[in-house]
Design an enzyme around this catalytic site. Structure first.
Site, mmCIF file in Angstrom:
data_model
loop_
_atom_site.group_PDB
_atom_site.id
_atom_site.type_symbol
_atom_site.label_atom_id
_atom_site.label_comp_id
_atom_site.label_asym_id
_atom_site.label_seq_id
_atom_site.Cartn_x
_atom_site.Cartn_y
_atom_site.Cartn_z
ATOM 1 N N ASP A 107 65.759 -35.998 -51.493
ATOM 2 C CA ASP A 107 65.032 -34.804 -51.049
ATOM 3 C C ASP A 107 64.729 -34.852 -49.563
ATOM 4 O O ASP A 107 64.751 -33.840 -48.872
ATOM 5 C CB ASP A 107 63.698 -34.680 -51.804
ATOM 6 C CG ASP A 107 63.839 -33.842 -53.056
ATOM 7 O OD1 ASP A 107 64.975 -33.439 -53.358
ATOM 8 O OD2 ASP A 107 62.815 -33.594 -53.715
ATOM 9 N N HIS A 126 54.234 -30.128 -47.715
ATOM 10 C CA HIS A 126 54.214 -31.159 -48.767
ATOM 11 C C HIS A 126 53.990 -32.575 -48.245
ATOM 12 O O HIS A 126 53.657 -33.460 -49.024
ATOM 13 C CB HIS A 126 55.532 -31.158 -49.553
ATOM 14 C CG HIS A 126 55.797 -29.898 -50.306
ATOM 15 N ND1 HIS A 126 54.905 -29.364 -51.225
ATOM 16 C CD2 HIS A 126 56.863 -29.051 -50.287
ATOM 17 C CE1 HIS A 126 55.415 -28.251 -51.737
ATOM 18 N NE2 HIS A 126 56.601 -28.031 -51.177
ATOM 19 N N GLY A 141 59.201 -33.378 -50.650
ATOM 20 C CA GLY A 141 59.690 -31.994 -50.709
ATOM 21 C C GLY A 141 60.250 -31.461 -49.399
ATOM 22 O O GLY A 141 59.847 -30.397 -48.944
ATOM 23 N N ASP A 197 54.003 -19.644 -49.961
ATOM 24 C CA ASP A 197 55.257 -20.289 -50.340
ATOM 25 C C ASP A 197 55.332 -20.308 -51.876
ATOM 26 O O ASP A 197 54.303 -20.350 -52.543
ATOM 27 C CB ASP A 197 55.197 -21.733 -49.803
ATOM 28 C CG ASP A 197 56.522 -22.459 -49.794
ATOM 29 O OD1 ASP A 197 56.991 -22.825 -50.883
ATOM 30 O OD2 ASP A 197 57.070 -22.708 -48.698
ATOM 31 N N HIS A 209 56.119 -22.736 -53.600
ATOM 32 C CA HIS A 209 55.649 -24.062 -54.026
ATOM 33 C C HIS A 209 54.188 -24.267 -53.632
ATOM 34 O O HIS A 209 53.744 -23.779 -52.604
ATOM 35 C CB HIS A 209 56.503 -25.162 -53.391
ATOM 36 C CG HIS A 209 57.951 -25.077 -53.751
ATOM 37 N ND1 HIS A 209 58.875 -24.448 -52.945
ATOM 38 C CD2 HIS A 209 58.624 -25.513 -54.844
ATOM 39 C CE1 HIS A 209 60.075 -24.517 -53.532
ATOM 40 N NE2 HIS A 209 59.947 -25.145 -54.680
ATOM 41 N N ASP A 248 60.490 -18.697 -49.561
ATOM 42 C CA ASP A 248 61.163 -18.964 -50.840
ATOM 43 C C ASP A 248 60.493 -18.201 -51.990
ATOM 44 O O ASP A 248 60.933 -18.291 -53.132
ATOM 45 C CB ASP A 248 61.229 -20.467 -51.132
ATOM 46 C CG ASP A 248 59.920 -21.179 -50.899
ATOM 47 O OD1 ASP A 248 58.891 -20.504 -50.671
ATOM 48 O OD2 ASP A 248 59.901 -22.421 -50.931
ATOM 49 N N TYR A 275 65.307 -20.670 -48.655
ATOM 50 C CA TYR A 275 66.595 -21.353 -48.796
ATOM 51 C C TYR A 275 67.778 -20.398 -48.906
ATOM 52 O O TYR A 275 68.891 -20.828 -49.112
ATOM 53 C CB TYR A 275 66.519 -22.341 -49.970
ATOM 54 C CG TYR A 275 65.331 -23.238 -49.758
ATOM 55 C CD1 TYR A 275 65.382 -24.246 -48.790
ATOM 56 C CD2 TYR A 275 64.122 -23.015 -50.414
ATOM 57 C CE1 TYR A 275 64.273 -25.026 -48.508
ATOM 58 C CE2 TYR A 275 63.010 -23.794 -50.141
ATOM 59 C CZ TYR A 275 63.092 -24.789 -49.185
ATOM 60 O OH TYR A 275 61.985 -25.545 -48.886
#
EC number: 3.5.1.98
Length: 430
Positions: free
Chosen positions: A95, A137, A145, A172, A174, A261, A300
Protein backbone atom coordinates in the site's frame (compact mmCIF):
# COMPACT_ATOMS: atom_id res chain seq x y z
CA UNK A 1 -19.59 39.07 4.82
CA UNK A 2 -15.99 39.63 3.81
CA UNK A 3 -15.97 41.76 0.72
CA UNK A 4 -13.55 39.56 -1.23
CA UNK A 5 -11.73 36.49 0.02
CA UNK A 6 -7.97 36.53 -0.34
CA UNK A 7 -6.92 33.11 -1.48
CA UNK A 8 -3.46 31.52 -1.30
CA UNK A 9 -2.90 28.45 -3.47
CA UNK A 10 0.09 26.14 -3.07
CA UNK A 11 1.52 24.06 -5.89
CA UNK A 12 4.81 22.48 -6.85
CA UNK A 13 5.11 20.61 -10.17
CA UNK A 14 7.57 18.13 -8.62
CA UNK A 15 4.81 16.64 -6.50
CA UNK A 16 2.97 15.43 -9.59
CA UNK A 17 5.94 13.70 -11.16
CA UNK A 18 6.50 11.01 -8.52
CA UNK A 19 5.30 7.54 -9.36
CA UNK A 20 3.99 4.99 -6.82
CA UNK A 21 4.34 2.12 -9.31
CA UNK A 22 2.49 0.60 -12.28
CA UNK A 23 -0.36 -1.11 -10.42
CA UNK A 24 -0.79 1.40 -7.62
CA UNK A 25 -4.07 3.36 -7.60
CA UNK A 26 -2.48 6.53 -6.18
CA UNK A 27 -1.38 8.75 -9.08
CA UNK A 28 0.18 12.04 -7.94
CA UNK A 29 0.06 12.95 -11.63
CA UNK A 30 -3.59 13.96 -10.96
CA UNK A 31 -2.16 17.06 -9.25
CA UNK A 32 -0.56 18.27 -12.51
CA UNK A 33 -3.86 17.65 -14.27
CA UNK A 34 -5.73 19.65 -11.62
CA UNK A 35 -3.24 22.50 -11.80
CA UNK A 36 -3.39 22.75 -15.60
CA UNK A 37 -7.18 22.75 -15.48
CA UNK A 38 -7.05 25.57 -12.90
CA UNK A 39 -4.70 27.45 -15.24
CA UNK A 40 -6.86 26.82 -18.31
CA UNK A 41 -9.85 28.41 -16.55
CA UNK A 42 -7.52 31.32 -15.61
CA UNK A 43 -8.30 30.89 -11.91
CA UNK A 44 -4.63 31.53 -11.08
CA UNK A 45 -5.23 35.21 -11.93
CA UNK A 46 -7.64 35.52 -9.00
CA UNK A 47 -5.40 34.13 -6.27
CA UNK A 48 -1.83 34.19 -5.00
CA UNK A 49 0.10 31.16 -6.18
CA UNK A 50 2.97 29.89 -4.02
CA UNK A 51 5.48 27.14 -4.27
CA UNK A 52 5.59 25.60 -0.79
CA UNK A 53 8.80 25.24 1.16
CA UNK A 54 9.97 21.66 1.64
CA UNK A 55 9.17 20.81 5.24
CA UNK A 56 12.29 20.16 7.32
CA UNK A 57 12.64 16.81 9.12
CA UNK A 58 12.36 18.70 12.40
CA UNK A 59 8.99 20.14 11.27
CA UNK A 60 7.72 16.67 10.33
CA UNK A 61 8.79 15.49 13.79
CA UNK A 62 6.38 17.95 15.41
CA UNK A 63 3.94 15.02 15.09
CA UNK A 64 5.80 12.00 13.72
CA UNK A 65 8.43 10.13 15.70
CA UNK A 66 11.96 11.24 14.86
CA UNK A 67 13.08 7.67 14.04
CA UNK A 68 10.24 7.27 11.52
CA UNK A 69 11.05 10.60 9.83
CA UNK A 70 14.72 9.62 9.73
CA UNK A 71 13.83 6.28 8.14
CA UNK A 72 11.72 7.94 5.41
CA UNK A 73 14.64 10.29 4.77
CA UNK A 74 17.08 7.38 4.39
CA UNK A 75 15.16 4.71 2.49
CA UNK A 76 15.41 4.44 -1.32
CA UNK A 77 14.20 1.83 -3.83
CA UNK A 78 17.83 0.69 -4.23
CA UNK A 79 18.45 0.18 -0.52
CA UNK A 80 15.10 -1.07 0.71
CA UNK A 81 16.22 -4.73 0.58
CA UNK A 82 18.59 -3.93 3.47
CA UNK A 83 15.78 -2.72 5.72
CA UNK A 84 13.31 -5.62 5.97
CA UNK A 85 12.68 -5.12 9.70
CA UNK A 86 12.17 -1.37 9.43
CA UNK A 87 9.88 -1.70 6.39
CA UNK A 88 7.64 -3.96 8.42
CA UNK A 89 7.90 -1.81 11.59
CA UNK A 90 6.91 1.38 9.73
CA UNK A 91 4.33 -0.36 7.51
CA UNK A 92 5.97 0.31 4.14
CA UNK A 93 5.18 -2.24 1.45
CA UNK A 94 2.36 -2.83 -0.99
CA UNK A 95 0.00 0.00 0.00
CA UNK A 96 2.80 2.39 0.91
CA UNK A 97 5.65 1.51 -1.46
CA UNK A 98 9.15 2.95 -1.43
CA UNK A 99 9.65 4.98 -4.61
CA UNK A 100 12.08 7.49 -6.09
CA UNK A 101 11.98 10.88 -4.29
CA UNK A 102 9.56 9.60 -1.62
CA UNK A 103 10.89 11.88 1.11
CA UNK A 104 10.92 14.95 -1.10
CA UNK A 105 7.31 14.18 -2.06
CA UNK A 106 6.38 14.15 1.65
CA UNK A 107 8.32 17.35 2.29
CA UNK A 108 6.50 19.18 -0.51
CA UNK A 109 2.92 18.17 0.29
CA UNK A 110 3.45 18.64 4.02
CA UNK A 111 5.24 21.95 3.43
CA UNK A 112 2.21 23.17 1.46
CA UNK A 113 -0.20 22.48 4.32
CA UNK A 114 2.15 23.97 6.93
CA UNK A 115 2.66 27.09 4.78
CA UNK A 116 -1.11 27.34 4.27
CA UNK A 117 -1.66 27.23 8.04
CA UNK A 118 0.99 29.90 8.63
CA UNK A 119 -0.52 32.27 6.09
CA UNK A 120 -3.90 31.88 7.76
CA UNK A 121 -2.36 32.37 11.21
CA UNK A 122 -0.80 35.65 10.12
CA UNK A 123 -4.02 36.76 8.41
CA UNK A 124 -2.27 37.00 5.06
CA UNK A 125 -5.22 35.23 3.43
CA UNK A 126 -8.76 34.10 4.24
CA UNK A 127 -8.61 30.74 2.44
CA UNK A 128 -5.55 28.59 1.71
CA UNK A 129 -5.61 25.66 -0.74
CA UNK A 130 -3.17 22.74 -0.98
CA UNK A 131 -4.63 20.07 -3.26
CA UNK A 132 -1.47 17.98 -2.79
CA UNK A 133 -2.23 17.62 0.92
CA UNK A 134 -4.94 15.76 2.81
CA UNK A 135 -3.07 12.51 3.49
CA UNK A 136 -5.16 11.66 6.49
CA UNK A 137 -4.22 8.03 7.29
CA UNK A 138 -0.55 8.46 8.29
CA UNK A 139 0.14 7.70 11.95
CA UNK A 140 2.75 9.03 14.35
CA UNK A 141 5.12 6.09 13.77
CA UNK A 142 3.94 4.48 10.56
CA UNK A 143 2.64 4.88 7.03
CA UNK A 144 -0.90 3.81 6.23
CA UNK A 145 -3.32 3.83 3.29
CA UNK A 146 -0.98 5.49 0.72
CA UNK A 147 -0.10 8.18 3.32
CA UNK A 148 3.39 8.61 4.80
CA UNK A 149 3.36 11.98 6.54
CA UNK A 150 0.12 13.36 7.98
CA UNK A 151 0.21 16.92 6.66
CA UNK A 152 -3.24 17.62 8.14
CA UNK A 153 -2.08 16.95 11.70
CA UNK A 154 0.99 19.14 11.10
CA UNK A 155 -1.20 21.95 9.70
CA UNK A 156 -3.62 21.70 12.63
CA UNK A 157 -0.75 21.81 15.16
CA UNK A 158 0.39 24.99 13.44
CA UNK A 159 -3.13 26.50 13.60
CA UNK A 160 -3.37 25.64 17.32
CA UNK A 161 -0.58 28.14 17.99
CA UNK A 162 -3.00 30.96 17.14
CA UNK A 163 -6.48 29.44 17.51
CA UNK A 164 -7.96 27.90 20.63
CA UNK A 165 -10.30 25.63 18.66
CA UNK A 166 -9.83 24.01 15.25
CA UNK A 167 -12.60 22.20 13.38
CA UNK A 168 -11.49 19.41 11.01
CA UNK A 169 -14.00 18.16 8.41
CA UNK A 170 -13.32 15.16 6.14
CA UNK A 171 -15.44 14.17 3.11
CA UNK A 172 -13.08 11.51 1.72
CA UNK A 173 -14.83 8.14 1.23
CA UNK A 174 -12.36 6.71 3.81
CA UNK A 175 -12.45 7.51 7.53
CA UNK A 176 -9.99 10.25 8.57
CA UNK A 177 -8.45 7.92 11.14
CA UNK A 178 -4.96 9.41 11.42
CA UNK A 179 -6.26 12.90 12.21
CA UNK A 180 -8.92 11.62 14.62
CA UNK A 181 -6.35 9.48 16.46
CA UNK A 182 -3.89 12.39 16.81
CA UNK A 183 -6.50 14.58 18.55
CA UNK A 184 -8.64 11.89 20.22
CA UNK A 185 -7.89 13.12 23.73
CA UNK A 186 -8.27 16.88 23.30
CA UNK A 187 -11.18 19.30 23.04
CA UNK A 188 -9.08 21.81 21.11
CA UNK A 189 -9.67 19.97 17.83
CA UNK A 190 -13.03 18.61 16.77
CA UNK A 191 -12.81 16.02 14.00
CA UNK A 192 -15.86 15.29 11.84
CA UNK A 193 -15.58 12.53 9.24
CA UNK A 194 -18.25 11.46 6.69
CA UNK A 195 -17.19 8.10 5.23
CA UNK A 196 -18.09 4.62 4.10
CA UNK A 197 -18.04 2.30 7.11
CA UNK A 198 -17.89 -1.49 7.07
CA UNK A 199 -15.64 -4.26 8.36
CA UNK A 200 -14.11 -4.90 4.96
CA UNK A 201 -13.64 -1.28 3.96
CA UNK A 202 -10.33 0.46 4.74
CA UNK A 203 -9.43 1.47 7.45
CA UNK A 204 -12.29 -0.29 9.29
CA UNK A 205 -12.66 2.49 11.89
CA UNK A 206 -15.11 5.39 12.15
CA UNK A 207 -18.16 3.93 13.86
CA UNK A 208 -20.65 6.50 15.15
CA UNK A 209 -19.75 5.22 18.64
CA UNK A 210 -16.16 6.47 18.34
CA UNK A 211 -16.52 9.86 20.03
CA UNK A 212 -13.16 10.67 21.62
CA UNK A 213 -11.91 10.04 25.15
CA UNK A 214 -10.90 11.96 28.30
CA UNK A 215 -10.85 15.72 27.49
CA UNK A 216 -11.65 14.78 23.90
CA UNK A 217 -14.86 12.90 24.71
CA UNK A 218 -17.61 14.03 22.30
CA UNK A 219 -15.06 15.95 20.20
CA UNK A 220 -14.68 13.19 17.58
CA UNK A 221 -17.71 12.87 15.32
CA UNK A 222 -18.12 10.02 12.88
CA UNK A 223 -20.83 9.77 10.24
CA UNK A 224 -20.65 6.18 8.95
CA UNK A 225 -22.41 5.69 5.61
CA UNK A 226 -23.26 2.81 3.28
CA UNK A 227 -22.67 2.34 -0.43
CA UNK A 228 -24.31 4.53 -3.03
CA UNK A 229 -25.12 7.67 -1.02
CA UNK A 230 -26.29 10.39 -3.41
CA UNK A 231 -26.06 14.18 -3.52
CA UNK A 232 -29.38 14.84 -1.80
CA UNK A 233 -28.88 12.54 1.19
CA UNK A 234 -25.23 13.46 1.62
CA UNK A 235 -25.56 17.24 1.41
CA UNK A 236 -28.65 17.38 3.66
CA UNK A 237 -26.87 15.35 6.32
CA UNK A 238 -23.68 17.39 5.88
CA UNK A 239 -25.45 20.75 6.26
CA UNK A 240 -27.44 19.63 9.31
CA UNK A 241 -24.44 18.24 11.18
CA UNK A 242 -21.89 20.90 10.23
CA UNK A 243 -24.16 23.84 11.05
CA UNK A 244 -24.81 22.32 14.51
CA UNK A 245 -21.10 21.62 15.02
CA UNK A 246 -20.12 25.21 14.17
CA UNK A 247 -22.87 26.61 16.40
CA UNK A 248 -21.91 24.45 19.40
CA UNK A 249 -18.12 24.34 19.02
CA UNK A 250 -17.45 27.86 17.72
CA UNK A 251 -14.14 27.10 16.00
CA UNK A 252 -11.66 29.84 15.12
CA UNK A 253 -10.57 28.12 11.92
CA UNK A 254 -11.71 25.19 9.75
CA UNK A 255 -9.64 22.56 7.94
CA UNK A 256 -11.56 20.83 5.13
CA UNK A 257 -10.24 17.60 3.57
CA UNK A 258 -11.87 17.16 0.14
CA UNK A 259 -10.94 13.59 -0.82
CA UNK A 260 -12.46 13.05 -4.27
CA UNK A 261 -12.83 9.27 -3.92
CA UNK A 262 -16.35 9.94 -2.64
CA UNK A 263 -17.33 10.81 -6.23
CA UNK A 264 -19.41 8.45 -8.38
CA UNK A 265 -17.23 6.16 -10.48
CA UNK A 266 -14.09 6.33 -8.33
CA UNK A 267 -11.80 3.32 -8.76
CA UNK A 268 -11.72 2.64 -5.01
CA UNK A 269 -14.83 4.45 -3.76
CA UNK A 270 -18.45 3.34 -3.50
CA UNK A 271 -20.41 6.59 -3.12
CA UNK A 272 -22.54 8.20 -5.79
CA UNK A 273 -21.79 11.92 -5.49
CA UNK A 274 -21.66 14.21 -8.49
CA UNK A 275 -18.99 16.90 -8.60
CA UNK A 276 -21.68 19.50 -7.80
CA UNK A 277 -22.78 17.49 -4.76
CA UNK A 278 -19.18 17.22 -3.52
CA UNK A 279 -18.57 20.93 -4.20
CA UNK A 280 -21.77 21.86 -2.35
CA UNK A 281 -20.00 20.82 0.88
CA UNK A 282 -17.15 23.23 0.10
CA UNK A 283 -19.63 26.00 -0.71
CA UNK A 284 -21.47 25.41 2.57
CA UNK A 285 -18.31 25.47 4.72
CA UNK A 286 -17.11 28.65 2.98
CA UNK A 287 -20.31 30.46 4.03
CA UNK A 288 -19.26 30.43 7.69
CA UNK A 289 -16.64 33.05 6.77
CA UNK A 290 -14.05 31.51 9.05
CA UNK A 291 -10.39 31.16 8.07
CA UNK A 292 -10.34 28.02 5.92
CA UNK A 293 -7.59 25.58 4.96
CA UNK A 294 -8.62 23.27 2.10
CA UNK A 295 -6.73 20.14 1.04
CA UNK A 296 -7.12 17.25 -1.37
CA UNK A 297 -6.99 13.63 -0.25
CA UNK A 298 -8.03 10.41 -1.96
CA UNK A 299 -9.31 10.19 -5.52
CA UNK A 300 -8.37 7.45 -7.94
CA UNK A 301 -10.13 8.26 -11.20
CA UNK A 302 -7.65 10.98 -12.13
CA UNK A 303 -9.64 13.02 -14.62
CA UNK A 304 -12.58 13.28 -12.19
CA UNK A 305 -10.27 14.30 -9.36
CA UNK A 306 -8.91 17.12 -11.53
CA UNK A 307 -12.43 18.18 -12.52
CA UNK A 308 -13.64 18.14 -8.92
CA UNK A 309 -10.79 20.15 -7.38
CA UNK A 310 -10.93 22.68 -10.21
CA UNK A 311 -14.67 23.20 -9.66
CA UNK A 312 -13.99 23.55 -5.93
CA UNK A 313 -11.22 26.09 -6.55
CA UNK A 314 -13.87 28.01 -8.54
CA UNK A 315 -16.34 27.70 -5.64
CA UNK A 316 -13.76 29.12 -3.23
CA UNK A 317 -13.21 32.01 -5.67
CA UNK A 318 -16.98 32.54 -6.18
CA UNK A 319 -16.40 31.80 -9.86
CA UNK A 320 -18.83 29.75 -11.94
CA UNK A 321 -16.89 27.73 -14.52
CA UNK A 322 -18.19 27.00 -18.04
CA UNK A 323 -18.82 23.29 -18.58
CA UNK A 324 -16.72 23.18 -21.77
CA UNK A 325 -13.12 22.53 -20.69
CA UNK A 326 -10.71 25.04 -22.29
CA UNK A 327 -7.81 23.63 -24.27
CA UNK A 328 -4.90 22.60 -22.06
CA UNK A 329 -1.97 20.19 -21.98
CA UNK A 330 -4.12 17.40 -20.57
CA UNK A 331 -7.23 17.89 -22.70
CA UNK A 332 -6.99 14.32 -24.07
CA UNK A 333 -7.80 12.95 -20.61
CA UNK A 334 -11.19 14.63 -20.70
CA UNK A 335 -12.28 13.20 -24.04
CA UNK A 336 -14.55 12.45 -25.72
CA UNK A 337 -16.83 15.26 -24.49
CA UNK A 338 -14.30 17.58 -22.74
CA UNK A 339 -16.88 18.56 -20.13
CA UNK A 340 -16.22 19.63 -16.55
CA UNK A 341 -19.32 18.20 -14.86
CA UNK A 342 -19.83 14.46 -14.60
CA UNK A 343 -23.27 12.90 -14.16
CA UNK A 344 -24.18 10.86 -11.08
CA UNK A 345 -23.60 7.14 -11.32
CA UNK A 346 -26.44 4.64 -11.18
CA UNK A 347 -25.62 2.94 -7.91
CA UNK A 348 -28.36 1.89 -5.56
CA UNK A 349 -28.37 4.07 -2.43
CA UNK A 350 -28.21 1.62 0.48
CA UNK A 351 -28.63 4.46 3.00
CA UNK A 352 -32.32 4.30 3.84
CA UNK A 353 -34.13 7.34 5.26
CA UNK A 354 -34.41 5.58 8.60
CA UNK A 355 -30.67 4.72 8.64
CA UNK A 356 -29.71 8.33 7.92
CA UNK A 357 -32.18 9.57 10.49
CA UNK A 358 -30.70 7.26 13.16
CA UNK A 359 -27.13 8.39 12.44
CA UNK A 360 -28.17 12.06 12.47
CA UNK A 361 -29.98 11.63 15.81
CA UNK A 362 -26.97 9.93 17.41
CA UNK A 363 -24.55 12.61 16.22
CA UNK A 364 -26.78 15.51 17.33
CA UNK A 365 -27.33 13.78 20.67
CA UNK A 366 -23.56 13.56 21.23
CA UNK A 367 -23.21 17.24 20.33
CA UNK A 368 -25.55 18.16 23.17
CA UNK A 369 -22.85 17.10 25.61
CA UNK A 370 -20.65 20.01 24.58
CA UNK A 371 -23.20 22.59 25.71
CA UNK A 372 -20.79 25.44 25.26
CA UNK A 373 -17.39 25.78 23.70
CA UNK A 374 -14.56 24.69 25.99
CA UNK A 375 -12.41 27.32 27.67
CA UNK A 376 -8.78 27.12 26.65
CA UNK A 377 -5.77 28.56 28.41
CA UNK A 378 -3.68 29.99 25.60
CA UNK A 379 0.02 29.35 26.03
CA UNK A 380 2.83 31.46 24.74
CA UNK A 381 2.93 31.11 20.93
CA UNK A 382 5.90 29.01 19.83
CA UNK A 383 7.96 30.34 16.93
CA UNK A 384 6.75 29.50 13.42
CA UNK A 385 10.02 28.16 12.24
CA UNK A 386 12.60 26.11 13.95
CA UNK A 387 15.07 25.67 11.14
CA UNK A 388 18.35 23.93 11.88
CA UNK A 389 21.33 26.03 10.92
CA UNK A 390 22.76 23.77 8.23
CA UNK A 391 23.41 24.16 4.57
CA UNK A 392 21.31 21.39 3.03
CA UNK A 393 23.15 21.49 -0.29
CA UNK A 394 26.50 20.89 1.39
CA UNK A 395 25.00 18.22 3.56
CA UNK A 396 23.57 16.20 0.66
CA UNK A 397 25.84 16.81 -2.30
CA UNK A 398 23.90 14.33 -4.47
CA UNK A 399 20.57 16.01 -3.94
CA UNK A 400 20.00 18.13 -6.98
CA UNK A 401 19.78 21.85 -6.37
CA UNK A 402 16.23 22.16 -7.56
CA UNK A 403 14.17 25.09 -8.47
CA UNK A 404 12.20 25.55 -5.24
CA UNK A 405 15.32 26.96 -3.68
CA UNK A 406 15.82 29.25 -6.63
CA UNK A 407 12.36 30.68 -6.65
CA UNK A 408 10.13 30.28 -3.67
CA UNK A 409 7.21 32.06 -5.21
CA UNK A 410 5.62 31.34 -8.55
CA UNK A 411 4.71 34.50 -10.39
CA UNK A 412 1.07 34.53 -11.37
CA UNK A 413 1.75 34.71 -15.08
CA UNK A 414 4.13 31.74 -14.93
CA UNK A 415 1.85 29.25 -16.55
CA UNK A 416 4.05 26.24 -17.17
CA UNK A 417 6.70 24.50 -15.17
CA UNK A 418 9.23 22.02 -16.44
CA UNK A 419 8.58 18.55 -15.12
CA UNK A 420 4.84 18.80 -15.60
CA UNK A 421 4.72 16.67 -18.73
CA UNK A 422 2.91 13.37 -18.73
CA UNK A 423 4.72 10.39 -17.39
CA UNK A 424 4.48 8.00 -20.31
CA UNK A 425 3.92 5.04 -18.02
CA UNK A 426 0.92 6.84 -16.54
CA UNK A 427 -1.08 7.04 -19.73
CA UNK A 428 -2.51 3.56 -19.81
CA UNK A 429 -4.56 3.79 -16.65
CA UNK A 430 -6.49 6.96 -17.51
Amino acid sequence: MRSKDRISYFYDGDVGSVYFGPNHPMKPHRLCMTHHLVLSYELHKKMEIYRPHKAYPVELAQFHSADYVEFLHRITPDTQHLFANELSKYNLGEDCPVFENLFEFCQIYAGGTIDAARRLNHQLCDIAINWAGGLHHAKKCEASGFCYINDLVLGILELLKYHSRVLYIDIDVHHGDGVEEAFYFTDRVMTVSFHKFGDLFFPGTGDVKEIGEREGKFYAINVPLKDGIDDGSFTRLFRTIISKVVEMYRPGVIVLQCGADSLAGDRLGCFNLSIDGHAECVRFVKKFNLPLLVTGGGGYTKENVARCWTVETGVLLDTELPNEIPDNEYIKYFSPDHLLRIPNGHMENLNTKSYISTIKTQVLENLRFIQHAPGVQMQEVPPDFYIPDIDEDEQNPDERMNRHTQDKQIQRDDEHYEGDNDNDHDMDDA
